[in-house]
Design a protein around this motif. Structure first.
Motif, PDB file in Angstrom:
ATOM      1  N   ASP A 107     -14.977  22.593   1.835  1.00  0.00           N
ATOM      2  CA  ASP A 107     -14.455  22.698   2.759  1.00  0.00           C
ATOM      3  C   ASP A 107     -14.047  21.175   3.542  1.00  0.00           C
ATOM      4  N   VAL A 108     -14.454  20.012   2.276  1.00  0.00           N
ATOM      5  CA  VAL A 108     -14.301  18.719   3.218  1.00  0.00           C
ATOM      6  C   VAL A 108     -13.147  18.179   2.813  1.00  0.00           C
ATOM      7  N   ASP A 109     -12.642  17.534   3.745  1.00  0.00           N
ATOM      8  CA  ASP A 109     -10.742  17.154   3.425  1.00  0.00           C
ATOM      9  C   ASP A 109     -10.783  15.594   3.356  1.00  0.00           C
ATOM     10  N   PRO A 110     -10.094  15.560   1.814  1.00  0.00           N
ATOM     11  CA  PRO A 110     -10.614  13.640   1.270  1.00  0.00           C
ATOM     12  C   PRO A 110      -9.334  12.831   1.803  1.00  0.00           C
ATOM     13  N   ALA A 111      -8.174  13.389   3.206  1.00  0.00           N
ATOM     14  CA  ALA A 111      -7.620  12.938   3.706  1.00  0.00           C
ATOM     15  C   ALA A 111      -7.845  11.361   3.989  1.00  0.00           C
ATOM     16  N   GLU A 112      -9.280  11.177   4.645  1.00  0.00           N
ATOM     17  CA  GLU A 112      -9.331  10.640   4.910  1.00  0.00           C
ATOM     18  C   GLU A 112      -9.685   8.973   4.493  1.00  0.00           C
ATOM     19  N   ASP A 113     -10.712   9.425   2.958  1.00  0.00           N
ATOM     20  CA  ASP A 113     -10.606   8.929   1.618  1.00  0.00           C
ATOM     21  C   ASP A 113      -9.372   8.353   0.820  1.00  0.00           C
ATOM     22  N   VAL A 114      -9.018   8.944   1.372  1.00  0.00           N
ATOM     23  CA  VAL A 114      -7.548   8.291   0.508  1.00  0.00           C
ATOM     24  C   VAL A 114      -6.783   7.701   1.467  1.00  0.00           C
ATOM     25  N   LYS A 115      -7.167   7.785   3.017  1.00  0.00           N
ATOM     26  CA  LYS A 115      -6.324   6.661   3.740  1.00  0.00           C
ATOM     27  C   LYS A 115      -7.019   5.401   3.916  1.00  0.00           C
ATOM     28  N   PHE A 116      -8.366   5.482   3.882  1.00  0.00           N
ATOM     29  CA  PHE A 116      -9.256   4.412   3.455  1.00  0.00           C
ATOM     30  C   PHE A 116      -8.565   3.578   1.931  1.00  0.00           C
ATOM     31  N   LEU A 117      -8.591   4.757   1.420  1.00  0.00           N
ATOM     32  CA  LEU A 117      -8.111   3.816  -0.416  1.00  0.00           C
ATOM     33  C   LEU A 117      -7.406   2.764  -0.731  1.00  0.00           C
ATOM     34  N   LYS A 118      -6.153   3.750   0.416  1.00  0.00           N
ATOM     35  CA  LYS A 118      -4.911   2.968   0.313  1.00  0.00           C
ATOM     36  C   LYS A 118      -4.995   1.545   1.083  1.00  0.00           C
ATOM     37  N   ILE A 119      -5.558   1.071   2.467  1.00  0.00           N
ATOM     38  CA  ILE A 119      -5.750   0.194   2.408  1.00  0.00           C
ATOM     39  C   ILE A 119      -6.497  -1.189   1.689  1.00  0.00           C
ATOM     40  N   VAL A 120      -7.499  -0.470   0.867  1.00  0.00           N
ATOM     41  CA  VAL A 120      -8.193  -1.263  -0.274  1.00  0.00           C
ATOM     42  C   VAL A 120      -6.965  -1.551  -1.094  1.00  0.00           C
ATOM     43  N   ALA A 121      -6.231  -0.693  -1.374  1.00  0.00           N
ATOM     44  CA  ALA A 121      -5.655  -0.709  -2.707  1.00  0.00           C
ATOM     45  C   ALA A 121      -4.537  -2.228  -2.146  1.00  0.00           C
ATOM     46  N   THR A 122      -4.276  -1.998  -0.390  1.00  0.00           N
ATOM     47  CA  THR A 122      -2.759  -2.960  -0.227  1.00  0.00           C
ATOM     48  C   THR A 122      -4.223  -4.664  -0.594  1.00  0.00           C
ATOM     49  N   LEU A 123      -5.552  -4.358   0.510  1.00  0.00           N
ATOM     50  CA  LEU A 123      -5.894  -5.776  -0.134  1.00  0.00           C
ATOM     51  C   LEU A 123      -6.341  -5.974  -1.589  1.00  0.00           C
ATOM     52  N   ILE A 124      -6.381  -5.193  -2.613  1.00  0.00           N
ATOM     53  CA  ILE A 124      -6.311  -5.651  -3.977  1.00  0.00           C
ATOM     54  C   ILE A 124      -5.227  -6.426  -4.593  1.00  0.00           C
ATOM     55  N   ALA A 125      -3.542  -5.441  -4.051  1.00  0.00           N
ATOM     56  CA  ALA A 125      -2.493  -6.264  -4.145  1.00  0.00           C
ATOM     57  C   ALA A 125      -2.325  -7.645  -3.905  1.00  0.00           C
ATOM     58  N   HIS A 126      -2.923  -7.754  -2.782  1.00  0.00           N
ATOM     59  CA  HIS A 126      -2.874  -9.579  -2.527  1.00  0.00           C
ATOM     60  C   HIS A 126      -4.245 -10.031  -3.077  1.00  0.00           C
ATOM     61  N   PHE A 127      -4.796  -9.654  -3.853  1.00  0.00           N
ATOM     62  CA  PHE A 127      -5.071 -10.846  -4.496  1.00  0.00           C
ATOM     63  C   PHE A 127      -4.623 -10.719  -5.558  1.00  0.00           C
ATOM     64  N   VAL A 128      -4.414  -9.767  -6.266  1.00  0.00           N
ATOM     65  CA  VAL A 128      -3.052  -9.687  -8.107  1.00  0.00           C
ATOM     66  C   VAL A 128      -2.140 -10.711  -7.401  1.00  0.00           C
ATOM     67  N   SER A 129      -1.394 -10.505  -6.141  1.00  0.00           N
ATOM     68  CA  SER A 129      -0.436 -11.714  -5.628  1.00  0.00           C
ATOM     69  C   SER A 129      -0.682 -12.883  -5.275  1.00  0.00           C
ATOM     70  N   LEU A 130      -1.886 -13.005  -5.188  1.00  0.00           N
ATOM     71  CA  LEU A 130      -2.421 -14.974  -5.265  1.00  0.00           C
ATOM     72  C   LEU A 130      -2.913 -15.391  -6.030  1.00  0.00           C
ATOM     73  N   ASN A 131      -3.644 -14.542  -7.167  1.00  0.00           N
ATOM     74  CA  ASN A 131      -4.126 -14.873  -8.783  1.00  0.00           C
ATOM     75  C   ASN A 131      -3.030 -15.021  -8.837  1.00  0.00           C
ATOM     76  N   GLN A 132      -1.421 -14.926  -8.980  1.00  0.00           N
ATOM     77  CA  GLN A 132      -0.778 -14.907  -9.785  1.00  0.00           C
ATOM     78  C   GLN A 132       0.297 -15.918  -9.681  1.00  0.00           C
ATOM     79  N   GLN A 133       0.734 -16.249  -7.964  1.00  0.00           N
ATOM     80  CA  GLN A 133       0.931 -16.879  -7.347  1.00  0.00           C
ATOM     81  C   GLN A 133       0.058 -18.729  -7.580  1.00  0.00           C
ATOM     82  N   VAL A 134      -0.783 -18.132  -8.132  1.00  0.00           N
ATOM     83  CA  VAL A 134      -2.549 -19.575  -8.181  1.00  0.00           C
ATOM     84  C   VAL A 134      -1.655 -20.072  -9.466  1.00  0.00           C
ATOM     85  N   ALA A 135      -1.540 -18.811 -10.448  1.00  0.00           N
ATOM     86  CA  ALA A 135      -1.781 -18.973 -12.114  1.00  0.00           C
ATOM     87  C   ALA A 135       0.062 -19.468 -12.393  1.00  0.00           C
TER      88      ALA A 135
END
Length: 542
Positions: free
Chosen positions: A164-192
């Motif tokens: 009966d557990v709704d995973p929506a909260e984890d999905v929303k949280f992981l989407k925020i984490v994914a956004t941070l990861i995208a910025h990490f990748v972008s910064l690394n690409q810019q530095v490279a």
């Protein structure tokens, strides 16, 4: 592939994800996001940064077998770039085509997906094989990693959920984490990309320097310069410390670069440090670096120029102006190749080659107690004196042609000296040497539109003969001069004359330190022109 798409649609239809009902993040999730945001300090090492993010998710929120799958530009496939909870063999098996499996579909559609129980979904690929022995209900969550609205990868985790557990909260949280990861990748690409550009710029600079070396040095017609270049060729491949001697403007910096380029360290950093350009309290921090809190304003730790040159060459220009308080620390570094940053007790060891330069008589400075004798002997393992221009007149026409050609390219018009003008410059004493020649040609390129340039066009830019031996105030620079440089020259020369050419007393008279006065004398090109003396001047009448 159609079967896979149907599976993906059916899963999302059967288990809809509604993150709109998720009001806000709880305190633990906010703490996790804060911890992940601090990973940005590792962004230059992207794989390590991504693994740290996944470890945080696993240790704080029980998200097991977390993976970050990124698009490989060369193969066009999705590969696991980082994971936590997978063995190296399992990680290597995690390769997907775009649209293949849940991971491929999340990437292709840009939509998150939740598989509530991987055991009951036969089309769940389990490509890594990490879930083959799952005995309990295990959910799989995957969210896209997007950058500028384009997918670049997928973040996925395993998590235990009740029915009966709704995973929506984890999905929303992981989407925020994914956004941070995208910025990490972008910064690394810019530095490279920036590093790639800098490497190309460095390669172009080295080519340009090589061309300048060939014109300014290798094509020399002067016997004295040819002997000097032969010594450069012999010492360059060795590890020996070199002390470059000679008047201001003779090309000591360029010679130091030449030695570096001809050495096995050519592909490593060449770092120049001007020992006279910084105040004593800043020079030590510049050389050796400092730790956070070492002094007021040290809000972060910073490596010194010596560390930055590790593996390469350090050029200590104006070494004669190094304060006595720093000479002992530099001596220890030369002997041991180790040092401590300011505010630290941790000893660092680096491998650099030292080249030093000065236009001062260091033996005389040692005799006056202004320079340590042990440091002098350590520096002068291989002393090399660069001849002034007046001792290599055969090279003056060649150098004039070189600077005229370069000025022509820079200013988009022909810069040509008449034969008479060339003769005048060949017989000029060049107290500022090559640097003075370069400056004069550039000034002529700016103000003189005649072709060819005549001797009378050159005269205003040459140092007049009365500066060679100043003997009275009337012979000093004109009081009406509106040039700040000329006014500074005049004040320095007047102070020296008042104090009978004793530097220590002239510096006190001007309100400068001895180092500051020496630096200004050199910067203004006055050093060859003043008869400096030692000792105290006679007492002045009140």
């Amino acid at each position: 592939m159609a079967e896979q798409k149907d599976f993906y649609k059916n899963v999302n239809k059967k288990y809809p994800i509604n993150t709109k009902n998720v009001k806000s993040l709880d305190a633990l999730e906010l703490e996790v996001l804060y911890a992940i945001s601090e990973v940005i300090s590792d962004v230059l090492e992207l794989d390590r940064a991504l693994r740290r993010v996944l470890r945080i998710l696993s240790e704080t929120l029980d998200m097991e077998r977390a993976t970050i799958t990124l698009l490989d530009e060369e193969s066009g496939r999705l590969v696991i770039r980082a994971s936590h909870g997978l063995s190296p063999q399992e990680e290597q098996r995690g390769i997907y085509a775009i649209g293949e499996g849940v991971t491929g579909q999340v990437f292709a559609t840009g939509e998150p997906c939740v598989v509530p129980d991987v055991r009951s979904e036969p089309l769940f690929l389990n490509r890594t094989g990490a879930r083959a022995v799952a005995k309990e209900r295990l959910s799989f969550i995957a969210v896209p990693i997007t950058l500028k609205r384009h997918p670049i990868g997928v973040l996925s985790v395993d998590k235990l959920f009740g029915k009966d557990v709704d995973p929506a909260e984890d999905v929303k949280f992981l989407k925020i984490v994914a956004t941070l990861i995208a910025h990490f990748v972008s910064l690394n690409q810019q530095v490279a990309a920036r590093e790639k550009l800098l490497r190309q710029d460095n390669l172009n600079l080295r080519r340009e320097l090589k061309s300048r070396f060939q014109r300014l040095f290798w094509h020399s017609q002067s016997p004295v310069m040819q002997r000097t270049l032969e010594m450069v060729r012999k010492v360059a491949p060795t590890k020996a410390t070199v002390l470059l001697l000679g008047e201001s403007g003779t090309g000591k910096t360029m010679t130091a670069r030449l030695i570096h380029e001809l050495s096995p360290r050519a592909g490593k950093p060449f770092v120049k440090i001007n020992c006279a350009a910084l105040p004593e309290n800043l020079l030590e921090a510049e050389l050796f670096g400092y730790e956070k809190g070492a002094f007021t304003g040290a809000v972060t730790s910073k490596s010194g120029r010596l560390e930055e040159a590790n593996g390469g060459t350090v050029f200590l220009d104006e070494i004669g102006e190094l304060p006595l308080s720093l000479q002992a620390k530099l001596l220890r570094f030369i002997q041991e190749r180790e040092f401590e940053r300011l505010g630290s007790t941790k000893t660092k060891e680096i491998d650099v080659r030292l080249i030093a330069a000065t236009n001062r008589d260091l033996e005389e400075a040692v005799a006056r107690g202004e320079f340590r004798s042990d440091l002098y002997f350590r520096l002068s393992v291989f002393p090399l004196e660069l001849p002034p221009l007046r001792k290599r007149p055969e090279d003056i026409p060649l150098l004039l042609n070189f600077f005229c050609e370069r000025a022509s390219q820079d200013y988009g018009r022909k810069i040509i000296l008449s034969q008479e003008a060339t003769e005048r410059l060949v017989h000029y004493s060049w107290p500022g040497n090559i640097r003075e020649m370069e400056n004069i040609i550039e000034r002529l390129a700016i103000v003189c539109e005649k072709v060819p340039i005549a001797p009378e066009d050159i005269e205003p830019f040459l140092q007049t003969d009365h500066l060679d031996q100043p003997s009275s105030e009337e012979e000093l620079p004109n009081k009406e001069s509106h040039s700040l440089k000329e006014m500074e020259k005049r004040e320095i020369l007047l102070a020296l004359k008042r104090n009978q050419w004793v530097l220590t007393w002239a510096a006190k008279d001007l309100g400068l330190t001895l180092r500051q006065l020496r630096y200004r004398i050199q910067k203004l090109g006055l050093q060859p022109s003043i008869p400096l003396r030692r000792g105290r001047p006679p007492l002045r009448k009140k």
